[in-house]
Enzyme design. Structure first.
Site, PDB file in Angstrom:
ATOM      1  N   ALA A 171       0.872  -1.378   0.233  1.00 47.72           N
ATOM      2  CA  ALA A 171      -0.008  -0.055  -0.023  1.00 47.72           C
ATOM      3  C   ALA A 171       0.870   1.342  -0.103  1.00 47.72           C
ATOM      4  CB  ALA A 171      -0.737  -0.037   1.157  1.00 47.72           C
TER       5      ALA A 171
ATOM      6  N   GLY B  31       1.084  -5.362   1.034  1.00 48.54           N
ATOM      7  CA  GLY B  31      -0.138  -5.386   0.096  1.00 48.54           C
ATOM      8  C   GLY B  31       0.058  -6.222  -1.390  1.00 48.54           C
TER       9      GLY B  31
ATOM     10  N   GLU C 251       5.154  -5.146   6.998  1.00 50.04           N
ATOM     11  CA  GLU C 251       4.423  -3.745   7.783  1.00 50.04           C
ATOM     12  C   GLU C 251       4.814  -3.736   9.163  1.00 50.04           C
ATOM     13  OE1 GLU C 251       3.215  -6.400   5.975  1.00 50.04           O
ATOM     14  OE2 GLU C 251       1.636  -5.846   4.632  1.00 50.04           O
TER      15      GLU C 251
ATOM     16  N   GLU D 214       0.364  -9.766  -0.636  1.00 48.62           N
ATOM     17  CA  GLU D 214      -0.952 -10.033  -0.472  1.00 48.62           C
ATOM     18  C   GLU D 214      -1.812 -10.098  -1.709  1.00 48.62           C
ATOM     19  OE1 GLU D 214      -1.492  -7.054   2.594  1.00 48.62           O
ATOM     20  OE2 GLU D 214      -2.251  -8.586   4.090  1.00 48.62           O
TER      21      GLU D 214
END
Ligand code: DAK
Length: 259
Positions: free
Chosen positions: A67, A110, A133, A113
């Site tokens: 992200a 992300g 993260e 992911e």
């Protein structure tokens, strides 16, 4: 569809679409606009009869680095709640056609992911996977704690998520996170080849098989087997089942219609 951060290339002869994340200066950091465009592109491919499988890639240096930290840094809990960015990820998770991630370079946070939300992963030898993260004070929020753990097992997932360490393509292959490793100059071609192979299969059976495999993450064995059985019966009402079995008996190539 006009897109700023996504490139779409449809190969009609192969029935394959290639969607490329295209924010190269930011190493494909997944900002809100990119994610919305990606959702729209995938949903369009999902309803396009000329497309049977999708390849999702970044570029050689990065599939995606997660992200967009700069976009997220000052958000409050309430901002995050009201923006409900998860609905975009949920919509991507519901795409029915098979998606192959072609990963080179970084697949982080992300980005990792997103790759894990795809159905298969073809990686270049330079690929690196990680959930860093923790290093910025948070934890995976788009499925990492669940999908990574299911893919590589508890102890490896714990190590990656609690230390933020990256793993190489070789380690990812060994751990069962990816399907294969190919030289960097071939990873995209190879992913398209795999997608084209799947695209030749009866598309209705492919979709229902994908849905059934994904069910394995969500049910008990008993329920999963019952779901599988119903879907197996269901395919006997498809024209492709009649054609596939008839062609086998007549020793000829089947001609599937996706019906
Ligand atoms: N966000 C924003 N910009 C990023 C970025 C990121 N995640 N990663 C890299 N960049 C930017 C850098 O700031 C730099 O921009 P400029 O300074 O040139 O303007 C440019 O990309 C190139 O990066 P570097 O100069 O750092 O390049 P290096 O090769 O030296 O290092 C690196 C590459 C990937 C090791 C490093 O950039 C890095 O550690 N990046 C951060 C990786 C990371 O922590 N990823 C996890 C982010 S958190 C959610 C869904 C999902 C998520 C959250 C919510 N919802 C649905 C609500 C997921 C969260 C995450 O992924």
């Amino acid at each position: 569809m006009s897109m700023e951060f996504i490139l779409i290339n449809k190969d009609a002869a192969k029935f394959v679409a290639h969607i490329q994340l295209n924010r190269p200066k930011e190493l494909n950091a997944l900002n809100a606009q990119l994610m919305t465009e990606l959702r729209d592109a995938l949903q369009e491919m999902d309803t396009d009869d000329t497309i049977h499988a999708v390849v999702l890639s970044g570029n050689e240096k990065a599939f995606a680095v997660g992200a967009d930290i700069k976009e997220m840094a000052d958000k409050s809990t309430i901002d995050m709640y009201l923006e409900d960015k998860f609905s975009v990820w949920d919509a991507i998770r519901k795409i029915k056609k098979p998606i192959i991630a072609a990963v080179s370079g970084f697949a982080l946070g992300g980005g990792c992911e997103l790759a894990m939300m795809c159905d298969m992963i073809v990686a270049s030898e330079t690929a690196q996977f990680g959930q860093p993260e923790i290093k910025i004070g948070v934890m995976p929020g788009a499925g990492g704690t669940q999908r990574l753990t299911r893919a590589v097992g508890k102890v490896r997932a714990m190590e990656m998520i609690l230390t933020g360490k990256f793993i190489s393509a070789e380690e990812a292959l060994q751990a069962g996170l990816i399907n294969k490793i190919v030289p960097v100059e071939l990873y995209l071609e190879d992913a398209v080849k795999l997608a084209a192979e799947i695209a030749k299969m009866p598309s209705i059976a492919v979709r229902i098989a994908k849905e059934t495999v994904l069910k394995a993450f969500e049910t008990s064995l008993e329920e999963g087997l019952a779901f599988e059985r119903k879907n197996f019966y269901l395919l006997f009402s498809s024209e492709d089942q009649k054609e596939g079995m008839k062609a086998f008996i007549e020793k000829r190539k089947p001609e599937f219609e996706g019906r």
